[in-house]
Design a protein around this motif. Structure first.
Motif, PDB file in Angstrom:
ATOM      1  N   TRP A 139       0.823  -1.214   0.000  1.00 20.58           N
ATOM      2  CA  TRP A 139       0.000   0.000   0.000  1.00 20.58           C
ATOM      3  C   TRP A 139       0.857   1.264   0.000  1.00 20.58           C
ATOM      4  O   TRP A 139       0.431   2.322  -0.473  1.00 20.58           O
ATOM      5  N   PHE A 140       2.077   1.177   0.496  1.00 21.39           N
ATOM      6  CA  PHE A 140       2.980   2.324   0.458  1.00 21.39           C
ATOM      7  C   PHE A 140       3.617   2.444  -0.929  1.00 21.39           C
ATOM      8  O   PHE A 140       3.629   3.532  -1.530  1.00 21.39           O
ATOM      9  N   LEU A 141       4.111   1.346  -1.468  1.00 28.70           N
ATOM     10  CA  LEU A 141       4.725   1.374  -2.789  1.00 28.70           C
ATOM     11  C   LEU A 141       3.743   1.780  -3.872  1.00 28.70           C
ATOM     12  O   LEU A 141       4.125   2.413  -4.868  1.00 28.70           O
ATOM     13  N   ALA A 142       2.460   1.450  -3.659  1.00 29.01           N
ATOM     14  CA  ALA A 142       1.446   1.770  -4.669  1.00 29.01           C
ATOM     15  C   ALA A 142       1.267   3.264  -4.879  1.00 29.01           C
ATOM     16  O   ALA A 142       0.789   3.694  -5.934  1.00 29.01           O
ATOM     17  N   ARG A 143       1.650   4.066  -3.903  1.00 25.47           N
ATOM     18  CA  ARG A 143       1.493   5.518  -4.024  1.00 25.47           C
ATOM     19  C   ARG A 143       2.689   6.180  -4.699  1.00 25.47           C
ATOM     20  O   ARG A 143       2.691   7.390  -4.915  1.00 25.47           O
ATOM     21  N   GLY A 144       3.724   5.395  -5.015  1.00 27.03           N
ATOM     22  CA  GLY A 144       4.854   5.922  -5.758  1.00 27.03           C
ATOM     23  C   GLY A 144       5.730   6.845  -4.934  1.00 27.03           C
ATOM     24  O   GLY A 144       5.635   6.899  -3.700  1.00 27.03           O
ATOM     25  N   PRO A 145       6.578   7.634  -5.607  1.00 27.71           N
ATOM     26  CA  PRO A 145       7.528   8.496  -4.901  1.00 27.71           C
ATOM     27  C   PRO A 145       6.892   9.496  -3.945  1.00 27.71           C
ATOM     28  O   PRO A 145       7.497   9.870  -2.937  1.00 27.71           O
ATOM     29  N   GLU A 146       5.664   9.926  -4.256  1.00 34.64           N
ATOM     30  CA  GLU A 146       5.023  10.911  -3.376  1.00 34.64           C
ATOM     31  C   GLU A 146       4.701  10.351  -1.999  1.00 34.64           C
ATOM     32  O   GLU A 146       4.457  11.107  -1.046  1.00 34.64           O
ATOM     33  N   ALA A 147       4.713   9.037  -1.861  1.00 36.50           N
ATOM     34  CA  ALA A 147       4.429   8.436  -0.550  1.00 36.50           C
ATOM     35  C   ALA A 147       5.436   8.887   0.493  1.00 36.50           C
ATOM     36  O   ALA A 147       5.108   9.006   1.680  1.00 36.50           O
ATOM     37  N   TYR A 148       6.683   9.154   0.073  1.00 38.45           N
ATOM     38  CA  TYR A 148       7.727   9.550   1.022  1.00 38.45           C
ATOM     39  C   TYR A 148       7.487  10.936   1.617  1.00 38.45           C
ATOM     40  O   TYR A 148       8.115  11.294   2.614  1.00 38.45           O
ATOM     41  N   ASP A 149       6.574  11.699   1.013  1.00 37.94           N
ATOM     42  CA  ASP A 149       6.250  13.038   1.530  1.00 37.94           C
ATOM     43  C   ASP A 149       4.842  13.112   2.107  1.00 37.94           C
ATOM     44  O   ASP A 149       4.390  14.196   2.471  1.00 37.94           O
ATOM     45  N   ASN A 150       4.170  11.974   2.174  1.00 34.67           N
ATOM     46  CA  ASN A 150       2.787  11.949   2.650  1.00 34.67           C
ATOM     47  C   ASN A 150       2.783  11.647   4.154  1.00 34.67           C
ATOM     48  O   ASN A 150       3.084  10.525   4.573  1.00 34.67           O
ATOM     49  N   ARG A 151       2.450  12.641   4.962  1.00 36.42           N
ATOM     50  CA  ARG A 151       2.549  12.495   6.422  1.00 36.42           C
ATOM     51  C   ARG A 151       1.663  11.365   6.937  1.00 36.42           C
ATOM     52  O   ARG A 151       2.071  10.591   7.813  1.00 36.42           O
ATOM     53  N   GLY A 152       0.464  11.249   6.390  1.00 38.77           N
ATOM     54  CA  GLY A 152      -0.440  10.200   6.842  1.00 38.77           C
ATOM     55  C   GLY A 152       0.102   8.811   6.557  1.00 38.77           C
ATOM     56  O   GLY A 152       0.065   7.925   7.420  1.00 38.77           O
ATOM     57  N   LEU A 153       0.638   8.626   5.346  1.00 32.22           N
ATOM     58  CA  LEU A 153       1.210   7.328   5.000  1.00 32.22           C
ATOM     59  C   LEU A 153       2.439   7.017   5.847  1.00 32.22           C
ATOM     60  O   LEU A 153       2.647   5.871   6.269  1.00 32.22           O
ATOM     61  N   LEU A 154       3.242   8.044   6.112  1.00 28.72           N
ATOM     62  CA  LEU A 154       4.443   7.831   6.916  1.00 28.72           C
ATOM     63  C   LEU A 154       4.093   7.462   8.352  1.00 28.72           C
ATOM     64  O   LEU A 154       4.744   6.594   8.959  1.00 28.72           O
ATOM     65  N   LEU A 155       3.060   8.090   8.903  1.00 27.31           N
ATOM     66  CA  LEU A 155       2.639   7.736  10.256  1.00 27.31           C
ATOM     67  C   LEU A 155       2.132   6.297  10.306  1.00 27.31           C
ATOM     68  O   LEU A 155       2.419   5.551  11.250  1.00 27.31           O
ATOM     69  N   ARG A 156       1.388   5.926   9.280  1.00 24.94           N
ATOM     70  CA  ARG A 156       0.877   4.551   9.222  1.00 24.94           C
ATOM     71  C   ARG A 156       2.030   3.566   9.090  1.00 24.94           C
ATOM     72  O   ARG A 156       2.054   2.512   9.750  1.00 24.94           O
ATOM     73  N   LEU A 157       3.009   3.906   8.237  1.00 26.88           N
ATOM     74  CA  LEU A 157       4.165   3.026   8.046  1.00 26.88           C
ATOM     75  C   LEU A 157       4.994   2.929   9.320  1.00 26.88           C
ATOM     76  O   LEU A 157       5.445   1.844   9.701  1.00 26.88           O
ATOM     77  N   GLN A 158       5.179   4.054   9.989  1.00 26.41           N
ATOM     78  CA  GLN A 158       5.959   4.043  11.234  1.00 26.41           C
ATOM     79  C   GLN A 158       5.305   3.151  12.276  1.00 26.41           C
ATOM     80  O   GLN A 158       5.980   2.392  12.983  1.00 26.41           O
ATOM     81  N   ALA A 159       3.988   3.237  12.364  1.00 22.84           N
ATOM     82  CA  ALA A 159       3.280   2.386  13.322  1.00 22.84           C
ATOM     83  C   ALA A 159       3.472   0.904  12.979  1.00 22.84           C
ATOM     84  O   ALA A 159       3.662   0.067  13.863  1.00 22.84           O
ATOM     85  N   ALA A 160       3.450   0.615  11.670  1.00 22.20           N
ATOM     86  CA  ALA A 160       3.607  -0.781  11.247  1.00 22.20           C
ATOM     87  C   ALA A 160       5.013  -1.305  11.524  1.00 22.20           C
ATOM     88  O   ALA A 160       5.197  -2.474  11.873  1.00 22.20           O
ATOM     89  N   MET A 161       6.027  -0.412  11.374  1.00 21.76           N
ATOM     90  CA  MET A 161       7.411  -0.859  11.518  1.00 21.76           C
ATOM     91  C   MET A 161       7.907  -0.799  12.961  1.00 21.76           C
ATOM     92  O   MET A 161       8.924  -1.422  13.287  1.00 21.76           O
ATOM     93  N   THR A 162       7.209  -0.094  13.821  1.00 25.54           N
ATOM     94  CA  THR A 162       7.646   0.039  15.211  1.00 25.54           C
ATOM     95  C   THR A 162       7.693  -1.306  15.923  1.00 25.54           C
ATOM     96  O   THR A 162       8.568  -1.556  16.763  1.00 25.54           O
ATOM     97  N   GLY A 163       6.777  -2.169  15.555  1.00 23.91           N
ATOM     98  CA  GLY A 163       6.718  -3.458  16.250  1.00 23.91           C
ATOM     99  C   GLY A 163       7.614  -4.528  15.675  1.00 23.91           C
ATOM    100  O   GLY A 163       7.518  -5.697  16.092  1.00 23.91           O
ATOM    101  N   MET A 164       8.520  -4.167  14.722  1.00 27.44           N
ATOM    102  CA  MET A 164       9.369  -5.193  14.101  1.00 27.44           C
ATOM    103  C   MET A 164      10.126  -6.021  15.129  1.00 27.44           C
ATOM    104  O   MET A 164      10.214  -7.237  15.029  1.00 27.44           O
ATOM    105  N   LYS A 165      10.690  -5.337  16.117  1.00 29.64           N
ATOM    106  CA  LYS A 165      11.535  -6.038  17.082  1.00 29.64           C
ATOM    107  C   LYS A 165      10.740  -7.059  17.871  1.00 29.64           C
ATOM    108  O   LYS A 165      11.215  -8.172  18.134  1.00 29.64           O
ATOM    109  N   TRP A 166       9.515  -6.694  18.244  1.00 31.71           N
ATOM    110  CA  TRP A 166       8.726  -7.571  19.102  1.00 31.71           C
ATOM    111  C   TRP A 166       7.983  -8.630  18.306  1.00 31.71           C
ATOM    112  O   TRP A 166       7.842  -9.772  18.749  1.00 31.71           O
ATOM    113  N   VAL A 167       7.542  -8.264  17.099  1.00 32.91           N
ATOM    114  CA  VAL A 167       6.742  -9.200  16.310  1.00 32.91           C
ATOM    115  C   VAL A 167       7.621 -10.130  15.471  1.00 32.91           C
ATOM    116  O   VAL A 167       7.344 -11.329  15.360  1.00 32.91           O
TER     117      VAL A 167
END
Length: 551
Positions: free
Chosen positions: A329-357
């Motif tokens: 869902w992040f890659l589908a938005r193309g290069p502009e995804a890297y500047d999209n605050r909403g997508l970045l917040l969603r991605l950060q939430a998804a990646m925060t649990g990497m260590k535990w999950v």
């Protein structure tokens, strides 16, 4: 199944008569070793047996105490992107020191050729060319590419797979969603042309854009095309970890890496295609426990009669692109995804649990090649370490590196498996050995490029993991059989003289986590089409005896 051989005679191939004497012959079939000599004449094996006479004018090489085996076949390589460079010796030399004579290339959906010059998005293909090559894309079709290789001369033999992702990119770029009817027609036309021109099959890269966007119907159509040509489909699946953004999260549901395996087994079951499952790994400490279940899935499918195998490497880390860590869902938005605050917040939430999950964090991900001059000074450092130097959070650092490289930064990721898992994979009857590696111009190298095959042989000697004859088979005869290379992979009279001579008492992987680019020990001689490319452990850089192999 025949393979056609094109050897360019203008690159110092210099075939001559050689007699490999007093060796322990392991012929690549899995049969027991025997003492004997191997006679090589004009690039082919002229005779095998005990006490062969030395022909007049022949060079005799004493192999006492050494194993004489077929040249090793690296059945999962990405060196097609490097070997078109006129000066590719530095990129392939470490593989020569491993005893490798043949590369099966074009894996994970990305091949260096097989697209029509009229396709609208060839510029994106050019972006995929490894930065280390310095190449401008001067070819398109498989035939064009093979001509470039023949003109330059090859250090190794090369067999090519057509990359589904590369062909799709040339037609549709990285845009998400299914192909329309015209796009499907163009993709099938390009893939079919590649197969007719000698590609050994088609590779899928379903964890990368654009393969990540391909629906099941598209993959099934590609599989049926491959089956019609009696070739092979190799697959990098959608997930290698228990939790992946490629699948919907369901509490107490099937681990996502197991679901990805099942999806590919279902594809083989529904189409009848011969399926090669690429680099079976278990990414993250939380994923390691699923290894027995994964092997059980393969066992069950093989009992049903599916033509199914997998390949594996020796080390517990591997190389990839940084965007493999990004969800669909992040890659589908193309290069502009890297500047999209909403997508970045969603991605950060998804990646925060990497260590535990998953049991990994940003300290387990090393930038091998930042693919951007501004960040080249960070090559060889983990994202966590780079974050400390930048004074930013690891997540923000990751995003900055991914955006700057357009997702093409090369990473080395750790915690792929454990020693116990690697040994279990080595013992499995469906396993083949390979490297999945290339050499970066700077930074931390993938140890697999320097020591994978010697590492397998070292484990055989020190741990008795499997018989030596079986290990050699899994890196020679089995790999040749899998890809229809009738002229390679075994020591037999009349076959092409690809031969590796190694000392079974000394062969070893010398890489360490701190020094991943140390050459191995114990590989004494390597012949490629009857020409000595490695003599007494020293590479002969002037030799270009490799051949283009068409399937």
């Amino acid at each position: 199944m025949m393979s056609m051989i094109d050897i360019n005679e203008d690159h110092g191939t210099g075939c001559r008569t050689l007699l490999l004497q007093n060796g322990r012959v392991v012929d690549g079939t899995g049969r027991s070793a025997f003492d004997g000599d191997v006679l090589v004449c004009d690039g082919r094996i002229a005779d095998i047996g005990p006490f062969l006479p030395v022909p007049e004018g022949a060079e005799a090489i004493d192999c006492r105490g050494c194993v004489v085996s077929p040249g090793f076949i690296d059945m999962h390589s990405h060196n097609d992107w490097f070997m078109a460079a006129p000066a590719h010796t530095a990129a392939t030399r470490p593989f020569l020191h491993q005893g490798i004579t043949t590369f099966v290339t074009g894996n994970c959906g990305f091949s260096a050729a097989g697209f029509d010059p009229a396709r609208p998005h060839l510029g994106r293909i050019r972006d995929l060319v490894h930065k280390a090559t310095g190449l401008k894309l001067g070819w398109h079709s498989v035939d064009d590419y093979f001509c470039v290789l023949a003109q330059n001369g090859l250090t190794h033999n090369l067999l090519l797979l057509a990359g589904h992702g590369t062909v799709r990119t040339a037609i549709r770029e990285f845009r998400p969603g299914p192909l329309d009817r015209d796009e499907q027609r163009l993709m099938h036309r390009d893939l079919e042309a590649a197969l007719e021109q000698g590609a050994a099959g088609v590779s899928l890269g379903l964890q990368y854009a654009p393969g990540i966007f391909a629906p099941p119907e598209e993959l099934a159509a590609v599989a049926r095309l491959v089956r019609r040509h009696d070739k092979i489909l190799t697959v990098h699946p959608r997930a290698f970890s228990t939790l992946s953004a490629a699948y919907r999260f369901r509490p107490l549901g099937t681990a996502h890496n197991l679901q990805a395996i099942q999806d590919m087994l279902d594809l083989a079951r529904s189409t009848g295609v011969r399926l090669q499952f690429s680099h079976l790994i278990f990414f993250g400490a939380r994923t390691w426990r699923t290894a027995p279940q994964a092997l059980a899935l393969f066992d069950r499918a093989r009992r049903e009669g599916l033509d199914l195998r997998f390949d594996t490497f020796f080390h517990h880390c591997g190389a990839s692109l940084i965007h493999v860590l990004l969800p669909e869902w992040f890659l589908a938005r193309g290069p502009e995804a890297y500047d999209n605050r909403g997508l970045l917040l969603r991605l950060q939430a998804a990646m925060t649990g990497m260590k535990w999950v998953l049991g990994i964090d940003f300290s387990d991900i090393v930038i091998a090649d930042a693919a951007h001059p501004r960040f080249a000074r960070y090559n060889g450092q983990s994202i966590a370490a780079i974050a400390r130097r930048m004074g930013k959070s690891p997540f923000r650092t990751f995003i900055r590196l991914a955006a700057a490289s357009r997702g093409q930064a090369r990473v080395l990721m750790f915690k792929y498996s454990t020693a116990e898992i690697v040994r279990a994979l080595m013992r499995h009857p469906a396993a083949h050995f390979m490297t999945d590696a290339w050499v970066e111009p700077a930074g931390t190298q993938n140890p697999s490029a320097f020591g994978a095959f010697p590492g397998f042989l070292q484990a055989v000697r020190e741990e008795k993991t499997i018989r030596l004859e079986e290990a050699v088979y899994k890196m020679t005869g089995a790999n040749a059989e899998r890809f229809g290379l009738a002229d390679r992979g075994v020591l037999r009279k009349g076959k092409a003289a690809d031969i590796t001579v190694f000392d079974p008492r000394r062969v070893r992987d010398n890489t360490t986590p701190q020094a991943t680019d140390r050459l191995p020990s114990g590989v004494r001689h390597v012949l490629i089409n009857g020409v000595a490319a490695l003599k007494d452990g020293e590479a002969v850089d002037t030799v270009r005896a490799g051949a283009v192999l068409r399937r």
